[in-house]
Write a protein that holds these residues in place. Structure first.
Motif, PDB file in Angstrom:
ATOM      1  N   ARG A 172       3.648  -9.415 -11.156  1.00  0.00           N
ATOM      2  CA  ARG A 172       4.671  -9.954 -10.703  1.00  0.00           C
ATOM      3  C   ARG A 172       4.609 -11.476 -10.195  1.00  0.00           C
ATOM      4  O   ARG A 172       5.081 -11.870 -10.212  1.00  0.00           O
ATOM      5  N   PHE A 173       3.740 -10.814  -9.085  1.00  0.00           N
ATOM      6  CA  PHE A 173       4.035 -12.111  -7.947  1.00  0.00           C
ATOM      7  C   PHE A 173       2.688 -13.344  -8.023  1.00  0.00           C
ATOM      8  O   PHE A 173       3.546 -13.663  -7.761  1.00  0.00           O
ATOM      9  N   GLY A 174       1.588 -12.701  -8.516  1.00  0.00           N
ATOM     10  CA  GLY A 174       1.264 -13.807  -8.468  1.00  0.00           C
ATOM     11  C   GLY A 174       1.279 -15.173 -10.036  1.00  0.00           C
ATOM     12  O   GLY A 174       2.397 -14.304 -10.803  1.00  0.00           O
ATOM     13  N   GLY A 175       0.934 -16.317 -10.013  1.00  0.00           N
ATOM     14  CA  GLY A 175       1.420 -17.881 -10.394  1.00  0.00           C
ATOM     15  C   GLY A 175       0.421 -18.596 -10.380  1.00  0.00           C
ATOM     16  O   GLY A 175      -0.180 -18.784 -10.179  1.00  0.00           O
ATOM     17  N   LEU A 176       0.486 -18.944 -11.617  1.00  0.00           N
ATOM     18  CA  LEU A 176      -0.032 -20.571 -11.595  1.00  0.00           C
ATOM     19  C   LEU A 176       0.686 -21.450 -11.800  1.00  0.00           C
ATOM     20  O   LEU A 176       1.350 -21.572 -11.908  1.00  0.00           O
ATOM     21  N   THR A 177       0.063 -22.993 -11.291  1.00  0.00           N
ATOM     22  CA  THR A 177       0.859 -23.880 -11.293  1.00  0.00           C
ATOM     23  C   THR A 177      -0.209 -25.234 -11.732  1.00  0.00           C
ATOM     24  O   THR A 177      -0.993 -24.933 -11.309  1.00  0.00           O
ATOM     25  N   ILE A 178       0.502 -26.325 -12.856  1.00  0.00           N
ATOM     26  CA  ILE A 178       0.134 -27.490 -12.979  1.00  0.00           C
ATOM     27  C   ILE A 178      -0.403 -28.372 -12.295  1.00  0.00           C
ATOM     28  O   ILE A 178       0.793 -28.537 -11.927  1.00  0.00           O
ATOM     29  N   ARG A 179      -1.129 -29.522 -12.178  1.00  0.00           N
ATOM     30  CA  ARG A 179      -1.299 -30.109 -11.312  1.00  0.00           C
ATOM     31  C   ARG A 179      -1.981 -31.481 -11.553  1.00  0.00           C
ATOM     32  O   ARG A 179      -3.504 -31.086 -11.927  1.00  0.00           O
TER      33      ARG A 179
END
Ligand SMILES: [Zn+2]
Length: 274
Positions: free
Chosen positions: A119-126
């Protein structure tokens, strides 16, 4: 941990698997995977993950882009920034949540799952036009796509820091991790403990070739539908990494393992004298 070659292969897989498809639904199993920025901290999660991802639905993705170990994936004018963290990967599946499945993107013919055990990985919206800056922020040029010439490397890496330790500094050049830094130095015949300011012009020249050669070798060796991580118990494709006490493929000397800044480094004491 994924290094640049695994991330590049992930990029190619996402492109291949989503070609010509339209995103039909987002399956959000772990809202903490959606972050305010490209972060490895679940505490940076947004409050409204479902709402942030919703505008992607109904759109066709473009081929993903990569800088170092970060990915950007545009869906029209909305983009997804992706950080794989330590254990993140994308796999093909169906509507059923796979083990450690965080977010599923359901296309017409397949569900692409972002799975991440640690759970260190992640997504972000831009906005899509902000993706390139997001990916390269704080990072030097990409070690595979924008390789530096010898004189450029000599300018970037100065001072008494050991070359192996310096190569891991992503703000200088980005994309070299512990495995490929050691392998590139073996290819170039440079001792990992040599201070940056002690490298000769010829050594910088050899290193400038060895870095992209090593990364390209790793991409070519692993490209396909499955990524074989060395740490997952597959065959070891490397010359020195993880080969303590084995023979150097070039000269048959015994490979040594040393520790630098708390990380393992492997080297051939005969090929890497200087
Ligand atoms: Zn050797």
């Amino acid at each position: 941990m994924p290094e640049l070659p695994e991330v590049e292969i992930c990029r190619r897989q996402l492109r291949r698997w989503s070609q010509g498809a339209v995103l039909r639904e987002v399956l959000l199993c772990d809202p903490a995977a959606v972050r305010k920025t490209l972060s490895t901290r679940p505490s940076d999660a947004v409050e409204d993950a479902a709402k942030r991802l919703a505008p992607l639905v109904g759109r066709a993705p473009q081929p993903p882009i990569r800088h170092g170990k970060r990915l950007g994936w545009a869906f029209g004018d909305i983009g997804l920034g992706i950080h794989l963290g330590m254990t993140g990967q994308w796999i093909r599946g169906d509507n059923e949540q796979p083990r450690s499945g965080r977010v599923g993107l359901r296309f017409d013919h397949v569900v692409l799952w972002f799975v991440d055990q640690r759970r260190f990985g992640g997504l972000t919206i831009r906005p899509t036009n902000e993706l390139p800056d997001l990916l390269s922020s704080g990072h030097g040029p990409d070690a595979l796509d924008a390789p530096c010439a010898g004189p450029q490397l000599a300018e970037i890496f100065t001072g008494r820091r050991a070359i192996k330790v310096a190569l891991l500094d992503q703000s200088k050049i980005t994309g070299l991790g512990n495995i490929h830094a050691a392998e590139a130095l073996w290819r170039a015949g440079i001792h990992p403990g040599l201070a940056c300011n002690a490298l000769s012009t010829d050594q910088w020249r050899r290193l400038s070739k060895a870095i992209p050669d090593q990364l390209q070798f790793a991409v070519d060796a692993q490209d396909g539908d499955e990524i074989a991580y060395i740490t997952a118990g597959g065959p070891n494709p490397f010359a020195v990494y993880g080969r303590e006490n084995k023979e150097c493929p070039k000269c048959n000397a015994e490979i040594q393992k040393i520790s630098q800044s708390g990380r393992s480094t492997f080297l051939c004491p005969s090929c890497q004298r200087g």
